[in-house]
Design a protein around this motif. Sequence first.
Motif, PDB file in Angstrom:
ATOM      1  N   ALA A  82     -10.446  11.889 -37.612  1.00  0.00           N
ATOM      2  CA  ALA A  82     -10.857  12.373 -38.931  1.00  0.00           C
ATOM      3  C   ALA A  82     -11.983  11.510 -39.496  1.00  0.00           C
ATOM      4  CB  ALA A  82      -9.659  12.373 -39.883  1.00  0.00           C
ATOM      5  N   VAL A  83     -11.813  10.207 -39.394  1.00  0.00           N
ATOM      6  CA  VAL A  83     -12.809   9.265 -39.914  1.00  0.00           C
ATOM      7  C   VAL A  83     -14.109   9.356 -39.113  1.00  0.00           C
ATOM      8  CG1 VAL A  83     -13.322   6.830 -40.303  1.00  0.00           C
ATOM      9  CG2 VAL A  83     -11.012   7.707 -40.754  1.00  0.00           C
ATOM     10  N   GLU A  84     -13.991   9.284 -37.797  1.00  0.00           N
ATOM     11  CA  GLU A  84     -15.177   9.275 -36.943  1.00  0.00           C
ATOM     12  C   GLU A  84     -15.984  10.565 -37.064  1.00  0.00           C
ATOM     13  OE1 GLU A  84     -16.432   9.081 -32.206  1.00  0.00           O
ATOM     14  OE2 GLU A  84     -14.315   8.863 -32.790  1.00  0.00           O
ATOM     15  N   SER A  85     -15.309  11.711 -36.989  1.00  0.00           N
ATOM     16  CA  SER A  85     -16.030  12.985 -37.064  1.00  0.00           C
ATOM     17  C   SER A  85     -16.706  13.158 -38.419  1.00  0.00           C
ATOM     18  CB  SER A  85     -15.083  14.155 -36.776  1.00  0.00           C
ATOM     19  OG  SER A  85     -14.018  14.215 -37.708  1.00  0.00           O
ATOM     20  N   SER A  86     -16.066  12.685 -39.481  1.00  0.00           N
ATOM     21  CA  SER A  86     -16.675  12.767 -40.817  1.00  0.00           C
ATOM     22  C   SER A  86     -17.905  11.876 -40.910  1.00  0.00           C
ATOM     23  CB  SER A  86     -15.651  12.366 -41.885  1.00  0.00           C
ATOM     24  OG  SER A  86     -14.573  13.275 -41.904  1.00  0.00           O
ATOM     25  N   ALA A  87     -17.836  10.701 -40.312  1.00  0.00           N
ATOM     26  CA  ALA A  87     -18.976   9.779 -40.318  1.00  0.00           C
ATOM     27  C   ALA A  87     -20.143  10.348 -39.519  1.00  0.00           C
ATOM     28  CB  ALA A  87     -18.556   8.432 -39.754  1.00  0.00           C
ATOM     29  N   ALA A 319     -11.957  19.939 -29.754  1.00  0.00           N
ATOM     30  CA  ALA A 319     -12.627  19.512 -30.989  1.00  0.00           C
ATOM     31  C   ALA A 319     -12.753  17.993 -31.029  1.00  0.00           C
ATOM     32  CB  ALA A 319     -11.847  20.018 -32.204  1.00  0.00           C
ATOM     33  N   MET A 320     -11.695  17.290 -30.662  1.00  0.00           N
ATOM     34  CA  MET A 320     -11.747  15.828 -30.608  1.00  0.00           C
ATOM     35  C   MET A 320     -12.808  15.353 -29.618  1.00  0.00           C
ATOM     36  SD  MET A 320      -7.784  14.452 -30.816  1.00  0.00           S
ATOM     37  CE  MET A 320      -8.320  12.747 -30.911  1.00  0.00           C
ATOM     38  N   LYS A 321     -12.816  15.973 -28.446  1.00  0.00           N
ATOM     39  CA  LYS A 321     -13.746  15.565 -27.395  1.00  0.00           C
ATOM     40  C   LYS A 321     -15.191  15.681 -27.844  1.00  0.00           C
ATOM     41  CE  LYS A 321     -14.432  16.288 -22.421  1.00  0.00           C
ATOM     42  NZ  LYS A 321     -13.973  17.077 -21.249  1.00  0.00           N
ATOM     43  N   GLU A 322     -15.483  16.734 -28.614  1.00  0.00           N
ATOM     44  CA  GLU A 322     -16.854  16.975 -29.064  1.00  0.00           C
ATOM     45  C   GLU A 322     -17.224  16.180 -30.304  1.00  0.00           C
ATOM     46  OE1 GLU A 322     -19.742  20.671 -30.577  1.00  0.00           O
ATOM     47  OE2 GLU A 322     -17.702  21.086 -29.859  1.00  0.00           O
ATOM     48  N   HIS A 323     -16.306  16.061 -31.254  1.00  0.00           N
ATOM     49  CA  HIS A 323     -16.674  15.556 -32.574  1.00  0.00           C
ATOM     50  C   HIS A 323     -16.231  14.117 -32.855  1.00  0.00           C
ATOM     51  CE1 HIS A 323     -18.101  19.528 -33.750  1.00  0.00           C
ATOM     52  NE2 HIS A 323     -17.009  20.026 -33.182  1.00  0.00           N
ATOM     53  N   CYS A 324     -15.345  13.580 -32.041  1.00  0.00           N
ATOM     54  CA  CYS A 324     -14.924  12.182 -32.245  1.00  0.00           C
ATOM     55  C   CYS A 324     -14.700  11.519 -30.884  1.00  0.00           C
ATOM     56  CB  CYS A 324     -13.685  12.088 -33.131  1.00  0.00           C
ATOM     57  SG  CYS A 324     -12.274  13.093 -32.574  1.00  0.00           S
ATOM     58  N   PRO A 325     -15.763  11.267 -30.145  1.00  0.00           N
ATOM     59  CA  PRO A 325     -15.636  10.741 -28.776  1.00  0.00           C
ATOM     60  C   PRO A 325     -14.935   9.389 -28.677  1.00  0.00           C
ATOM     61  CG  PRO A 325     -17.929  10.688 -29.536  1.00  0.00           C
ATOM     62  CD  PRO A 325     -17.179  11.514 -30.517  1.00  0.00           C
ATOM     63  N   ILE A 326     -15.070   8.542 -29.692  1.00  0.00           N
ATOM     64  CA  ILE A 326     -14.389   7.240 -29.661  1.00  0.00           C
ATOM     65  C   ILE A 326     -12.877   7.444 -29.703  1.00  0.00           C
ATOM     66  CG2 ILE A 326     -13.943   5.109 -30.957  1.00  0.00           C
ATOM     67  CD1 ILE A 326     -16.859   5.169 -31.860  1.00  0.00           C
ATOM     68  N   ALA A 327     -12.431   8.256 -30.638  1.00  0.00           N
ATOM     69  CA  ALA A 327     -10.993   8.527 -30.766  1.00  0.00           C
ATOM     70  C   ALA A 327     -10.483   9.279 -29.541  1.00  0.00           C
ATOM     71  CB  ALA A 327     -10.722   9.330 -32.035  1.00  0.00           C
ATOM     72  N   TYR A 328     -11.309  10.187 -29.021  1.00  0.00           N
ATOM     73  CA  TYR A 328     -10.881  10.948 -27.846  1.00  0.00           C
ATOM     74  C   TYR A 328     -10.721  10.036 -26.631  1.00  0.00           C
ATOM     75  CZ  TYR A 328     -10.619  14.323 -24.079  1.00  0.00           C
ATOM     76  OH  TYR A 328     -10.198  15.029 -22.973  1.00  0.00           O
ATOM     77  N   GLU A 329     -11.632   9.092 -26.443  1.00  0.00           N
ATOM     78  CA  GLU A 329     -11.535   8.161 -25.316  1.00  0.00           C
ATOM     79  C   GLU A 329     -10.250   7.342 -25.416  1.00  0.00           C
ATOM     80  OE1 GLU A 329     -12.157   5.995 -21.913  1.00  0.00           O
ATOM     81  OE2 GLU A 329     -13.138   7.846 -22.586  1.00  0.00           O
TER      82      GLU A 329
END
Length: 337
Positions: A82-87, A319-329
């Motif tokens: 949530a944080v990463e994708s928003s940033a 969605a995670m993979k595309e929009h928040c790669p750090i969290a997805y990893e």
Amino acid sequence: MFSTRLLKKLLSVIFACILLTFAIYPFLVKEEYRDCEFQSFNCEKGYSFLKGFKTNHCINSSHIFFVETSHSSTLNARQACAVESSARHNPSFQVTVLMTPETPIDFGNSLMANLEKLSNVEIIRVDLESFLCRTPIWYWYISGKWKKSVWKASHLSDALRYFLIWNYGGIYLDMDIVMLRSMEKLRNTAITENWDRVASGILVFDKGHKLMRKCMLDFAQNYDPFNFVANGPGVISRNIRKFCDTDDISKVSGAGCGIDILPPVAAFPIPYDKFKDYFVRSSKRNSELFNESYLLHVWNKYSKESKLVIGQNSPYELAMKEHCPIAYEYAFQMGYA
């Protein structure tokens, strides 16, 4: 007949009462905040003071706020997304995460360390008793009613969201979302869940907005520790209806009250009773499922026990993979989120 002498005596009594009121007022104010040690800090014009735990911060209204009120010293992969994708989608906005751990935030955790490296992310530890000192929800907080609730963390965040957006302006978001596109151009906007009520988990309002003040005071005055919905969507829904003088949520945007209500698809393309669709493979691509959405709200109240299994290519995973790669990893290494 009303004598001049009696009139003079009456005026003398009134004047004495006025003098007495002014004389004791400072002591009344001091008594009001007797258990609150307030600290101030001078910020430059256009910035407002935010009190962290032994830290001082100056922030402007181009802000996205998240709050983590479970006292955890780390974020999980979903919250971090949530944080990463928003940033990433709102690069000109500062993303501030307020956390309430009893111990220092664990930046030794790899996810937290990598999240903090994002240039527009700031993670701040706050002590709520100090943070809320001399605010309109101070007495609500120290009354301790929220401690009776089985939803303590949720109700704390309910209180904080209205205060944060009223006091600082900007955007408040719940932590069970994935941002899909920028919200930087939105102003004085909320989103409806189903046209019956307004969501309290996505708020975009100017600093000092009257509606946010009304919601904040309503929350504090009518708080029910035994009701989950009444303190969140219930508060903003009834206050928007009053503020815009309409019982029909779908007519708020045209009511001349300066507030826009976006349709459910903007954040709730999958309704709460179908939340499991986020966690299973879909025959459609995400670009088809969510092409009208600013973000995905994954209904943590219902979905928190559902594991997002990496490798299933569910809509949430993609969605995670595309929009928040750090969290997805991080989730990939764990095997789930």
